[in-house]
Design a protein around this motif. Structure first.
Motif, PDB file in Angstrom:
ATOM      1  N   LYS A   1      -2.455  -9.219  11.565  1.00  0.00           N
ATOM      2  CA  LYS A   1      -3.286  -7.876  11.143  1.00  0.00           C
ATOM      3  C   LYS A   1      -3.554  -7.662  10.040  1.00  0.00           C
ATOM      4  CE  LYS A   1      -2.078  -5.369  14.746  1.00  0.00           C
ATOM      5  NZ  LYS A   1      -1.648  -4.387  16.107  1.00  0.00           N
ATOM      6  N   ASN A   2      -4.645  -6.985  10.076  1.00  0.00           N
ATOM      7  CA  ASN A   2      -5.270  -6.113   8.673  1.00  0.00           C
ATOM      8  C   ASN A   2      -3.722  -5.229   8.457  1.00  0.00           C
ATOM      9  OD1 ASN A   2      -6.867  -7.854   7.778  1.00  0.00           O
ATOM     10  ND2 ASN A   2      -8.486  -6.511   9.081  1.00  0.00           N
ATOM     11  N   PRO A   3      -2.750  -5.007   6.881  1.00  0.00           N
ATOM     12  CA  PRO A   3      -1.725  -3.325   7.130  1.00  0.00           C
ATOM     13  C   PRO A   3      -2.342  -2.691   6.948  1.00  0.00           C
ATOM     14  CG  PRO A   3      -1.659  -5.600   5.679  1.00  0.00           C
ATOM     15  CD  PRO A   3      -2.738  -5.903   6.389  1.00  0.00           C
ATOM     16  N   TYR A   4      -3.609  -2.513   6.577  1.00  0.00           N
ATOM     17  CA  TYR A   4      -4.157  -1.472   6.305  1.00  0.00           C
ATOM     18  C   TYR A   4      -5.108  -0.970   6.221  1.00  0.00           C
ATOM     19  CZ  TYR A   4      -1.148  -2.363   2.040  1.00  0.00           C
ATOM     20  OH  TYR A   4       0.394  -2.714   1.613  1.00  0.00           O
ATOM     21  N   PRO A   5      -5.743   0.103   6.734  1.00  0.00           N
ATOM     22  CA  PRO A   5      -6.809   1.165   8.006  1.00  0.00           C
ATOM     23  C   PRO A   5      -8.370   0.928   6.772  1.00  0.00           C
ATOM     24  CG  PRO A   5      -4.786   2.511   8.238  1.00  0.00           C
ATOM     25  CD  PRO A   5      -4.814   1.430   7.139  1.00  0.00           C
ATOM     26  N   SER A   6      -7.601   0.695   5.508  1.00  0.00           N
ATOM     27  CA  SER A   6      -8.781   0.926   4.493  1.00  0.00           C
ATOM     28  C   SER A   6      -9.762  -1.007   4.673  1.00  0.00           C
ATOM     29  CB  SER A   6      -8.512   0.831   3.041  1.00  0.00           C
ATOM     30  OG  SER A   6      -7.768  -0.335   2.928  1.00  0.00           O
ATOM     31  N   ASP A   7      -8.255  -2.056   5.491  1.00  0.00           N
ATOM     32  CA  ASP A   7      -9.507  -4.046   5.198  1.00  0.00           C
ATOM     33  C   ASP A   7     -10.240  -3.599   6.682  1.00  0.00           C
ATOM     34  OD1 ASP A   7      -8.174  -4.228   3.860  1.00  0.00           O
ATOM     35  OD2 ASP A   7      -5.874  -5.255   4.543  1.00  0.00           O
ATOM     36  N   GLN A   8     -10.823  -2.101   7.357  1.00  0.00           N
ATOM     37  CA  GLN A   8     -11.632  -2.452   8.157  1.00  0.00           C
ATOM     38  C   GLN A   8     -12.516  -1.556   8.120  1.00  0.00           C
ATOM     39  OE1 GLN A   8     -10.952  -3.408  11.082  1.00  0.00           O
ATOM     40  NE2 GLN A   8      -8.759  -4.053  10.533  1.00  0.00           N
ATOM     41  N   GLN A   9     -12.669  -0.631   6.338  1.00  0.00           N
ATOM     42  CA  GLN A   9     -13.972   0.032   6.383  1.00  0.00           C
ATOM     43  C   GLN A   9     -15.088  -1.401   5.529  1.00  0.00           C
ATOM     44  OE1 GLN A   9     -12.224   2.537   3.670  1.00  0.00           O
ATOM     45  NE2 GLN A   9     -11.426   4.390   5.375  1.00  0.00           N
TER      46      GLN A   9
ATOM     47  N   LYS B   1     -17.446  -2.678   3.468  1.00  0.00           N
ATOM     48  CA  LYS B   1     -17.234  -3.274   2.112  1.00  0.00           C
ATOM     49  C   LYS B   1     -18.451  -3.775   1.161  1.00  0.00           C
ATOM     50  CE  LYS B   1     -13.010  -5.233   2.723  1.00  0.00           C
ATOM     51  NZ  LYS B   1     -12.031  -5.130   3.870  1.00  0.00           N
TER      52      LYS B   1
ATOM     53  N   SER C   1      -7.693   5.685  -8.139  1.00  0.00           N
ATOM     54  CA  SER C   1      -9.292   4.734  -8.209  1.00  0.00           C
ATOM     55  C   SER C   1     -10.008   4.270  -8.723  1.00  0.00           C
ATOM     56  CB  SER C   1      -7.895   3.659  -6.969  1.00  0.00           C
ATOM     57  OG  SER C   1      -8.822   4.327  -6.172  1.00  0.00           O
TER      58      SER C   1
END
Length: 107
Positions: A3-11, A13, A36
């Motif tokens: 699973k993608n551990p971070y919600p930003s992985d779903q945004q 790119k 960042s």
């Protein structure tokens, strides 16, 4: 399957090529702002390209400020100026702003 551990992985790119030296300038500004590089770029893009509802809210707020200034003044030249400013703001979209702290009339 991991699973993608971070919600930003779903945004979304987006791969971006930067001119020489721009990455370093962004990095320096991000460091100055305690962000960042990604957050710095997103902040700049959000400011330049606000969501449509934000644009309308800001635009109406700017028109309200001019109308308030119009109502506060009794000077006919100032009232005419503010009237023209509101007309220009209505025609131009969100590009014109008004800061009621500015002494636009030189008075």
């Amino acid at each position: 399957m991991a699973k993608n551990p971070y919600p930003s992985d779903q945004q979304d790119k987006f791969m971006l090529r930067l001119p020489d030296g721009l990455r370093e300038r962004i990095k320096a500004k991000a460091d100055d702002n305690g962000r960042s590089m990604n957050a710095e770029i997103v902040q700049l893009l959000e400011r330049e390209y606000p969501a449509p509802t934000d644009v309308m809210h800001i635009h109406l707020d700017n028109i309200r400020k001019v109308l308030d200034a119009y109502e506060r003044t009794t000077d006919p030249k100032a009232r005419l100026y503010f009237q023209h400013l509101v007309e220009a703001m209505a025609k131009s979209g969100h590009d014109l702003t008004f800061d009621d702290d500015d002494d636009l009339l030189g008075t």
